[in-house]
Design a protein around this motif. Structure first.
Motif, short mmCIF file in Angstrom:
data_model
loop_
_atom_site.label_atom_id
_atom_site.label_comp_id
_atom_site.label_asym_id
_atom_site.label_seq_id
_atom_site.Cartn_x
_atom_site.Cartn_y
_atom_site.Cartn_z
N ARG A 133 -40.15 -26.31 -22.07
CA ARG A 133 -38.86 -26.30 -21.35
C ARG A 133 -38.64 -25.07 -20.49
O ARG A 133 -37.66 -24.35 -20.63
N PHE A 140 -37.90 -23.24 -16.75
CA PHE A 140 -36.87 -23.55 -15.76
C PHE A 140 -37.53 -23.80 -14.40
O PHE A 140 -38.08 -22.88 -13.80
N PRO A 141 -37.48 -25.04 -13.88
CA PRO A 141 -38.14 -25.33 -12.61
C PRO A 141 -37.65 -24.46 -11.46
O PRO A 141 -38.41 -24.18 -10.54
N SER A 142 -36.38 -24.03 -11.49
CA SER A 142 -35.85 -23.25 -10.36
C SER A 142 -36.28 -21.80 -10.38
O SER A 142 -36.04 -21.09 -9.42
N LEU A 143 -36.86 -21.33 -11.48
CA LEU A 143 -37.17 -19.90 -11.58
C LEU A 143 -38.66 -19.64 -11.42
O LEU A 143 -39.49 -20.43 -11.84
N LEU A 162 -34.82 -12.73 -16.79
CA LEU A 162 -33.59 -13.36 -17.30
C LEU A 162 -33.36 -13.05 -18.77
O LEU A 162 -32.26 -12.69 -19.18
N GLU A 221 -39.01 -14.31 -12.88
CA GLU A 221 -37.58 -14.48 -13.15
C GLU A 221 -37.32 -14.96 -14.58
O GLU A 221 -36.31 -14.61 -15.19
#
Lengths: 240, 287
Positions: A94, A96-99, A107, A103
């Motif tokens: 899981r 994060f596709p946007s990061l 995070l 990042e």
């Protein structure tokens, strides 16, 4: 099994009950994890993932206690539980596709100001292949690299206990070996590791102690060696 | 080229600038955080009125913009913490009904205080003088509106892509559960994002109330425009909000000049086309 083989516990679960939809129900899980690697084995649908979700507060337990260093965490929100020192590597990673890779680590990094704390840079030292790919999306990594990032992302929260949900799932044997080596190294550093697995290979390579979970209940506990060598027991609980 | 067209294009840019400030606010809350906020138009209207009141009190347009933005941000925080966070588990319908109710309450309170007549905020004298560029004379204040909008776009980009808060926002869009299980205070991320969204709504109200006017009913018209910006641009896309505001601004400017009775209809044409051909919006991600 003598009591001396059970180390001083860091995380203790006492009679944990939780429900998640209609299936996957915890009906009394008790276990302890010290500075060692504890593996929870069980067939599919026995509640292994729900057990870790309940510890993280994602499936809030209905009753029972989750005690970390003497403090009960049951009923807290997930971010508070993470803040108390539980690192989570979820099933299926899981990311994060946007990061980007970097990042992910920025995070979740929570500084402890301890000299050998986990920083994003230290994760890159542990997994140099991630450094080369730090600017691309985490979900564009290979399966093995994704698992490394998922572990790194949990490490930079600087946990006392690391929860790993089926880290071997979907990995090549080589990548799997890498994950096992990493867990060994982390354990040597004094991290407590709670691993749930279906893959008995991984349990053999890593576990100090083993619990078996059956229909949401911990039904068996022993030193890893004892269980893994007892083919009748393995057949009884796992069918392998 | 006829100066008339140039003026129309400039009007479209001014209108687009206001649409962007408005729509980017909605795209942050609705598109990114999936907080359905049907009171965004009411935030705009109330922000405009508060800006007007501040302007009358202090005589400073800048103070009016900042005060309106901050008051609406505070209102947003109270609504998010006090109400929206409580119905988040209830899903979109609860949030929609709640925010529609809030928008009616806000609009009626505004009507009671500021009355039913159209009001307008005077543009500051210092930046209102006409500016002539390439022989085209155009009010300097409108260039200021455009500049403010560009500045806000840059700031939002920096926040989303260059700060840890922005990383947390983008990660929350991907997987809220895992973000919180890794120690990020997801509730704070939501509150801050909603405040930012409300802030932009309030600021847009002052910009719009200076360029055009404030009147009852404006809240629903504005909500409709901001939904068009968000849907055409793509839910949660900053770039999408920029492009769709520019398109919408031009359509509104030219249709008001040549076919005013058709302007509302023409605004919805691009939305219908986008929804038919590319339902995720121009820059949206396929869900």
């Amino acid at each position: 099994m003598s009591d001396s083989s059970v180390p001083e516990p860091v995380l203790v679960l006492e009679n944990l009950h939780a429900s998640y939809g209609d299936s996957h129900v915890l009906q009394g899980c008790s276990l302890s994890v010290g500075h060692e690697c504890v593996t929870v084995l069980g067939r599919n649908g026995m509640g292994k993932t729900t057990l870790l979700r309940a510890i993280m507060g994602l499936t809030p337990p209905k009753s029972g206690r989750i005690v970390l260093n003497g403090e009960n965490l049951a009923g807290l929100k997930p971010f508070q539980i993470a803040g108390h020192g539980i690192g989570y590597v979820p099933q299926g990673r899981r990311l994060f596709p946007s990061l980007s890779v970097q990042e992910h680590l920025v995070l979740t990094y929570a500084s402890t100001h301890r000299p050998n704390e986990w920083t994003p840079n230290r994760v890159f030292e542990l997994f140099p292949e991630l450094w080369d790919r730090r600017h691309i999306s985490g979900t564009r990594l290979s399966g093995g690299e994704q698992q490394m990032l998922a572990i790194g992302r949990a490490l930079v929260t600087n946990p006392r206990v690391l929860l790993l949900d089926e880290p071997s799932e979907g990995l090549s044997p080589v990548a799997n070996e890498r994950v096992i080596e990493t867990c060994r190294a982390l354990q040597r550093e004094g991290l407590a590791i709670l691993l749930v697995e279906q893959n008995i290979r991984v349990a053999e390579a890593l576990a100090n102690r083993i619990y078996v979970i059956l229909s949401g209940k911990t039904v068996y506990e022993s030193a890893a060696q004892a269980f893994l060598e007892d083919l009748a027991l393995r057949q009884k609980y796992l069918g392998v | 080229m006829d100066t008339r067209y140039v003026i129309l294009v400039l009007n479209g840019l001014t209108q687009g600038a206001i649409f962007f400030v408005l729509g980017s606010g909605l795209t942050l809350a609705f598109g990114l955080m999936r907080i359905v906020n049907m009171s965004h138009g009411a935030f705009y209207l109330l922000g405009g009125y508060l800006g007007l009141a501040t302007f009358r009190l202090t005589g400073s347009w800048t103070v009016a913009v900042v005060a309106a933005g901050l008051s609406i941000a505070l209102l947003g925080l109270l609504l998010e913490r006090g109400m929206l966070a409580r119905v988040r588990e209830g899903g979109d319908l609860s949030q929609t009904l709640l925010t529609i109710a809030l928008s009616m309450i806000i609009a009626d309170v505004a009507l009671a205080i500021w009355g039913g007549h159209s009001l307008s905020i005077r543009s500051p004298a210092a930046i209102s003088m006409p500016v002539t560029i390439f022989g085209i004379t155009y009010p300097g204040f409108r260039y200021v509106l455009m500049a403010i909008s560009v500045l806000i776009a840059l700031l939002l980009w920096l926040i989303l892509y260059r700060t840890r808060f922005g990383i947390a926002v983008r990660a929350s869009v991907d997987d809220r559960e895992i973000v919180s299980a890794l120690g990020v205070r997801i509730d704070t991320v939501y509150s801050l994002m909603f405040m930012l969204s409300a802030f932009l709504g309030g600021v847009a109200g002052v910009l719009g109330g200076t360029y055009l006017q404030l009147s009852p009913g404006e809240d629903t018209t504005i909500l409709t425009y901001s939904l068009v910006v968000v849907i055409v641009g793509g839910l949660g896309s900053l770039m999408g909000a920029v492009v769709s505001s520019l398109i919408l601004g031009q359509i509104l400017s030219f249709s008001l000049a040549y076919a005013p009775q058709m302007s509302m209809f023409l605004v919805f044409v691009p939305m219908a086309i986008v929804l038919a051909v590319r339902p995720e919006g121009l820059f949206g991600r396929r869900v």
